[in-house]
Design a protein around this motif. Structure first.
Motif, mmCIF file in Angstrom:
data_model
loop_
_atom_site.group_PDB
_atom_site.id
_atom_site.type_symbol
_atom_site.label_atom_id
_atom_site.label_comp_id
_atom_site.label_asym_id
_atom_site.label_seq_id
_atom_site.Cartn_x
_atom_site.Cartn_y
_atom_site.Cartn_z
ATOM 1 N N ILE A 1 0.949 -0.758 -0.032
ATOM 2 C CA ILE A 1 -0.402 0.430 0.025
ATOM 3 C C ILE A 1 1.311 1.326 -0.143
ATOM 4 O O ILE A 1 1.775 1.643 1.095
ATOM 5 C CB ILE A 1 -1.178 -0.327 1.145
ATOM 6 N N PRO A 2 0.682 1.979 -0.570
ATOM 7 C CA PRO A 2 1.868 3.283 -0.760
ATOM 8 C C PRO A 2 0.895 4.171 -0.144
ATOM 9 O O PRO A 2 -0.530 4.101 -0.149
ATOM 10 C CB PRO A 2 1.505 3.428 -2.628
ATOM 11 N N VAL A 3 1.767 4.970 0.354
ATOM 12 C CA VAL A 3 1.492 6.266 1.380
ATOM 13 C C VAL A 3 2.377 7.574 0.998
ATOM 14 O O VAL A 3 2.742 7.829 1.192
ATOM 15 C CB VAL A 3 1.460 5.881 3.319
ATOM 16 N N PRO A 4 1.304 8.358 -0.403
ATOM 17 C CA PRO A 4 1.697 9.679 -0.852
ATOM 18 C C PRO A 4 1.766 10.440 0.261
ATOM 19 O O PRO A 4 2.967 11.067 -0.281
ATOM 20 C CB PRO A 4 0.617 9.604 -1.589
ATOM 21 N N ASN A 5 1.470 10.708 0.790
ATOM 22 C CA ASN A 5 1.467 11.633 2.149
ATOM 23 C C ASN A 5 3.067 12.021 2.641
ATOM 24 O O ASN A 5 3.568 12.923 3.317
ATOM 25 C CB ASN A 5 0.409 11.971 3.339
ATOM 26 N N GLY A 6 3.593 10.707 3.115
ATOM 27 C CA GLY A 6 5.358 10.109 3.721
ATOM 28 C C GLY A 6 5.730 9.067 4.120
ATOM 29 O O GLY A 6 4.461 8.533 3.790
ATOM 30 N N PRO A 7 6.872 9.167 5.007
ATOM 31 C CA PRO A 7 7.115 7.951 5.639
ATOM 32 C C PRO A 7 5.574 7.809 6.796
ATOM 33 O O PRO A 7 5.448 8.185 7.792
ATOM 34 C CB PRO A 7 8.245 7.998 6.427
ATOM 35 N N PRO A 8 5.316 6.277 6.504
ATOM 36 C CA PRO A 8 4.207 5.980 7.913
ATOM 37 C C PRO A 8 5.418 5.451 8.943
ATOM 38 O O PRO A 8 6.146 4.765 8.532
ATOM 39 C CB PRO A 8 3.492 4.662 7.483
ATOM 40 N N GLN A 9 5.021 5.804 9.696
ATOM 41 C CA GLN A 9 5.740 6.117 10.690
ATOM 42 C C GLN A 9 5.420 4.956 12.003
ATOM 43 O O GLN A 9 5.552 3.479 12.230
ATOM 44 C CB GLN A 9 5.852 6.534 12.318
ATOM 45 N N PHE A 10 4.015 5.001 12.130
ATOM 46 C CA PHE A 10 3.270 3.975 13.659
ATOM 47 C C PHE A 10 1.354 3.766 12.493
ATOM 48 O O PHE A 10 1.157 4.411 12.072
ATOM 49 C CB PHE A 10 3.411 3.639 15.172
ATOM 50 N N TYR B 1 3.043 10.038 16.675
ATOM 51 C CA TYR B 1 4.127 8.126 17.207
ATOM 52 C C TYR B 1 2.656 6.950 17.285
ATOM 53 O O TYR B 1 2.019 7.763 16.585
ATOM 54 C CB TYR B 1 4.696 9.174 18.585
ATOM 55 N N ALA B 2 2.779 6.313 17.976
ATOM 56 C CA ALA B 2 2.471 5.055 17.655
ATOM 57 C C ALA B 2 0.780 5.620 18.768
ATOM 58 O O ALA B 2 0.838 5.980 19.838
ATOM 59 C CB ALA B 2 3.113 4.014 18.820
ATOM 60 N N SER B 3 0.054 5.536 18.538
ATOM 61 C CA SER B 3 -1.877 6.033 18.564
ATOM 62 C C SER B 3 -2.093 4.311 19.108
ATOM 63 O O SER B 3 -1.490 3.315 18.776
ATOM 64 C CB SER B 3 -2.258 6.406 17.377
ATOM 65 N N ALA B 4 -3.750 4.476 19.858
ATOM 66 C CA ALA B 4 -4.403 3.422 20.135
ATOM 67 C C ALA B 4 -5.597 3.353 20.026
ATOM 68 O O ALA B 4 -6.239 5.306 20.169
ATOM 69 C CB ALA B 4 -3.422 3.405 21.868
ATOM 70 N N ILE C 1 -9.397 7.577 18.974
ATOM 71 C CA ILE C 1 -7.865 7.105 18.594
ATOM 72 C C ILE C 1 -7.266 8.563 20.101
ATOM 73 O O ILE C 1 -7.312 9.445 19.354
ATOM 74 C CB ILE C 1 -7.741 7.652 16.914
ATOM 75 N N LEU C 2 -6.427 7.778 20.429
ATOM 76 C CA LEU C 2 -5.532 9.024 21.439
ATOM 77 C C LEU C 2 -3.929 8.638 19.968
ATOM 78 O O LEU C 2 -3.257 8.030 20.027
ATOM 79 C CB LEU C 2 -5.195 8.204 22.541
ATOM 80 N N VAL C 3 -3.669 9.937 19.551
ATOM 81 C CA VAL C 3 -2.687 10.170 18.746
ATOM 82 C C VAL C 3 -1.788 10.779 19.622
ATOM 83 O O VAL C 3 -1.680 12.298 19.644
ATOM 84 C CB VAL C 3 -2.334 10.395 17.808
ATOM 85 N N PRO C 4 -0.042 10.472 20.203
ATOM 86 C CA PRO C 4 1.311 11.398 21.175
ATOM 87 C C PRO C 4 1.553 11.975 19.348
ATOM 88 O O PRO C 4 2.029 11.358 18.174
ATOM 89 C CB PRO C 4 1.266 10.420 21.411
#
Length: 895
Positions: A642-651, A700-703, A711-714
């Protein structure tokens, strides 16, 4: 008098034996012993030192010494000795060259033929790299065979073994374990039955490490607290490690021993009993017994059908080994007086049989006629894998490929060849071309037709010749490169926004690992080993690059496993929210010593892995290639990218129904106006990004909450948590927390959430309903991630810059313990039964297993370089580890 030579380049010791017209004896390589330590020291002012000489000088120059490097074969990271990079193959070549030269000096000339041994469970990738070792060392007339086959050959020369007798070889060395079942074919040698099994990265050095860790725990972490970069400390630690090895060996004959600890800041003595050591070793030995049972199962051999179980390798001298193997199989075990010598002695006999075939009961190659190798099927990969052609007259052939005749370097060029071969190039090296299977016999003396290209074959039948060529620059151990990454990106492992992790070309080839789950395996055809009918004609090298055959058998087996319901119900236990769905068949008891069952190439710089709720799919975030690898966990094949055109997928996190991925995307771009700080929502059916939600700086790594609504996104750089309400598909609030939040985890009931605040050395506690900060708990340095235990009583927090895990009691919201682990721990996850926790240590390339009852590390397993995230299945049988710098995913057998 002419002689043949057998060499066992072991992980911890190297041994050699010579055969003079049927009389086999060990060659003395050391000052007072036959075997020498597999140690190489690269001097700045003289020749390369090996063995005892390298060991002695290591105290003075610890930064120039290489140990246990055979385990690193296949790792594209070069060994750095004295500040200079050296490939593993070149270091192995220097050791091989020293052994061959020493024997030649004593025998008055070079050997007529050399047999070099390797572990039976090595796949084509490692065999191809190992095949380059004799070429770099400029050693001619070399054939490779597996260590168990060599051991069986030696056993046959000393015991009355009836034709048709079946033996199991349990080969437990310093760095590897192999189990192989063989049938004696009388005068024509042995045939391998079924599939050789092994436990990747398990050997005596792991027991040495366990003793070392025991000493550290006994001294309250005094060893871990030392500055390991200090030269005086490094020398003291080297002495301590040697004392730990001696203590382990002593306890094979005594019931207790004392380990002297002589550190610059501490002098002490630590008592260790055999019972304590056996308690540490038992889980590892249990895993070897399971591997032996798997080998018997694939060979369709019952334990009672075995003539004997041959125990080989230095670790087989441990009393608990023979005890557990005998109890498990109910069969007698045979241990040589010198188990470290068995493989070399057998290899020498095979070398003589290859040079002078006479039907003496041992053999060195599989053939069906003069010069024709028999194609066989490798049941482990599901591919049609042809065994390599036999050795080239006047030279040797590469593992996995035959080079043209000639190419022997001029006399005096060996040192230069080794030096040039050691210099690691930034670009990946081009692997040697693979051997194509012979398609028919040729008249004596006539060259066979040029074969079609073929995939590299894993050679298990002992005839892997190696062609010497002129010295070449040898880059880090890696196959041909793949696509280049999309430029520098921030490295989220370091905790800040300034680092970079450039794309690093193609990933390393996958190893030949197997599933440890005990599923039924169809009985494969036997492969045989025996003396050749005569010297084969020279085969021309195949042209072009190898084709990848269809993995039909593997796919069929995977479908059968899936239909049988084996291993279904995998889920990511990473503290992301509600408890995972129950696994079909219940939760298996976790083991204290996980083993690597296979390694799968993925995209560039894999940072995170998570699983679908049904366990059938794994998603890997590839930060270096702006993509997500979608993996079928049944076959471990990539089914989509799956391409992620917006930028590097982190988590990423996943919705409870598995319909959506919430992918944290951070792309600083060239200026703030163009920077991307968002969560991309990926539909897991269409594999498309359906929505982009802007969040804070550097997510970073969400939950995901247990009900799936929140969804909590740090946000690392803005020191807050974005609250996404999925019902409105928007950010409904921002929660300020301490600087640099990295990771969020909910309790199963959703009443609390915990946030690892990396730069502040604290964990923030959030109310699961109001999301207000209710407590701040001090932990170790640089908390990176955390996990909530299955019983909801504790939180484990990895302290990245302290090399520890902080244990938080949820009820009191206080730290109740600290557990030393490996270097730069980055991820932690609990086994579903709660008895163990697994920690990915990015600094050491390892996974530590913690016994949650004793709160101590009970084992350490080597995975790839820079492991970043670990996820475990709800049935407790499997875990997955992303290796950031290897571009791979390691699969661990955890039950």
């Amino acid at each position: 008098m002419g002689y043949s030579l057998g060499i066992d380049l072991g992980t911890t010791y190297t041994a050699a034996a010579v055969d003079r017209k049927g009389a086999v004896e060990m060659a003395t390589l050391g000052d007072r012993t036959a075997a020498i330590p597999s140690v190489v020291l690269w001097r700045s002012d003289g020749p390369v030192l090996t063995g005892d000489a390298a060991n002695r000088r290591a105290m003075m120059e610890p930064d120039r010494v290489a140990r246990e490097f055979k385990r690193r074969l296949g790792d594209p990271t070069p060994l750095v000795l004295g500040g200079a990079p050296h490939s593993v193959a070149s270091v192995l070549a220097s050791l091989l060259h020293a052994v061959v030269d020493k024997v030649a000096d004593r025998e008055g000339g070079p050997a007529e033929h050399v047999v070099l041994t390797h572990p039976a469970n090595w796949g084509p990738y490692k065999l191809e790299l190992f095949g380059s070792v004799p070429r770099i060392a400029e050693v001619e007339h070399v054939t490779m065979t597996t260590e168990p086959e060599a051991a069986a050959a030696h056993y046959a020369t000393n015991e009355r073994l009836p034709e048709g007798a079946v033996i199991a070889v349990y080969d437990f060395g310093g760095g590897t374990f192999d189990a192989t079942v063989l049938r004696h074919r009388g005068g024509s040698g042995f045939e391998t039955l079924g599939v050789p099994e092994g436990v990747e990265g398990l050997g005596g050095i792991d027991f040495d490490e366990a003793v070392f860790a025991f000493v550290d725990r006994t001294l309250d972490g005094a060893v871990t607290a030392l500055d390991h970069g200090d030269r005086q400390n490094a020398a003291a630690l080297l002495r301590l490690r040697q004392e730990c090895v001696l203590a382990k060996e002593t306890l094979s004959f005594d019931i207790e021993t004392i380990i002297p600890v002589l550190l610059p800041s501490l002098q002490a003595e630590v008592r260790l009993t055999r019972a304590e050591l056996e308690e540490m070793m038992r889980p590892s030995i249990e895993s070897t017994v399971r591997a032996l049972r798997r080998a018997l199962r694939t060979a369709a051999v019952e334990p009672e059908d075995l003539h004997a179980v041959l125990l080989v390798g230095g670790s087989s001298r441990i009393p608990l080994v023979s005890q557990m193997v005998s109890e498990a199989l109910g069969r007698p075990t045979a241990v040589d007086a010198h188990p470290k010598h068995v493989v070399a002695l057998g290899a020498a006999a095979l070398a003589a049989a290859y040079e002078h075939p006479s039907g003496n009961g041992v053999g060195a190659t599989e053939t069906t006629g003069a010069g024709t190798a028999a194609p066989t099927t490798d049941p482990r990969s599901g591919e049609g894998a042809a065994d390599s052609a036999a050795p080239v007259a006047g030279g040797v052939a590469a593992a996995g490929g035959v080079a043209a005749a000639g190419g022997v370097a001029a006399a005096g060029g060996v040192a230069a060849g080794l030096a040039s071969a050691s210099a690691a190039s930034p670009a990946p090296a081009e692997a040697a071309p693979p051997v194509a299977p012979a398609t028919g016999t040729s008249p004596a003396g006539a060259p066979p037709p040029v074969p079609a290209p073929a995939a590299p074959a894993e050679v298990r039948a002992s005839a892997v010749p190696v062609q010497p060529t002129a010295p070449e620059v040898h880059a880090p151990d890696t196959p041909a490169s793949g696509a280049v990454g999309a430029g520098p990106i921030p490295d989220p492992r370091a905790g800040g926004g300034g680092g970079s992790a450039p794309g690093s070309g193609g990933g390393a080839g996958a190893g030949g690992g197997r599933d440890d789950g005990g599923t039924a395996v169809a009985t494969p055809p036997a492969t045989t080993t025996g003396p050749p009918a005569g010297p084969p004609p020279l085969a021309k090298p195949p042209s072009g690059r190898p084709r990848r055959p269809l993995r039909i058998l593997l796919a069929v087996v995977a479908v059968i496993v899936v239909l049988a319901g084996a291993g279904i119900g995998v889920y990511l236990l990473r503290g992301g929210g509600a408890s995972p769905p129950a696994a079909i068949g219940g939760v298996a008891a976790s083991i204290a010593n996980p083993t690597v069952s296979r390694t799968t190439p993925v995209g560039q710089n894999p940072q995170d892995v998570l699983l679908s709720p049904d366990g059938r799919t794994a998603y890997v975030m590839n930060t270096g290639s702006n993509s997500i690898s979608v993996i079928d966990t049944g076959t471990m094949g990539i089914t989509a990218t799956i391409p992620v055109p917006n930028g590097p997928p982190q988590f990423a996190s996943i919705s409870p129904d598995g319909a959506r991925l919430y992918v944290s995307v951070y792309n600083p771009a060239t200026n703030a106006a163009n920077a991307v700080n968002a969560v991309d929502v990926v539909d897991t059916t269409s594999h498309a990004v359906t929505l982009t939600i802007p969040v804070g700086l550097h997510p970073y790594a969400s939950a995901v909450s247990p009900d799936g609504n929140t969804i909590l996104v740090p946000n690392h750089d803005s020191a807050d948590i974005s609250v996404i309400d999925w019902r409105t598909k928007s950010v409904t609030g921002r929660i300020p927390v301490k600087p640099n939040p990295h990771f969020v985890a909910f309790t199963a009931d959703g009443s609390k959430a915990f946030v690892a605040d990396h730069e502040s050395n604290v964990v923030s506690v959030l109310d699961g309903h109001t999301f207000a900060v209710t407590a701040v708990i001090p932990v170790g340095r640089s908390p990176h991630s955390l996990a909530v235990s299955p019983d909801q009583r504790t939180v484990y927090v990895v302290d990245y810059d302290q090399n520890t895990v902080s244990v938080i009691d949820i009820a009191s919201e206080k730290v109740t313990g600290t557990i030393p682990v490996g270097a730069k721990p980055q991820s932690v996850v609990f086994a579903p039964d709660g008895k163990h926790a697994y920690v990915a240590n990015s600094g050491g390339g390892t996974v530590s297993t913690i016994d949650t009852g004793t709160r101590a590390v009970v084992s350490t397993v080597q995975v790839g370089r820079s492991p970043t995230t670990i996820a475990v299945a709800p049935d407790g049988r499997t875990a997955y580890v992303t290796n950031f710098d290897d571009n791979t995913l390691s699969v661990l057998a955890t039950a």
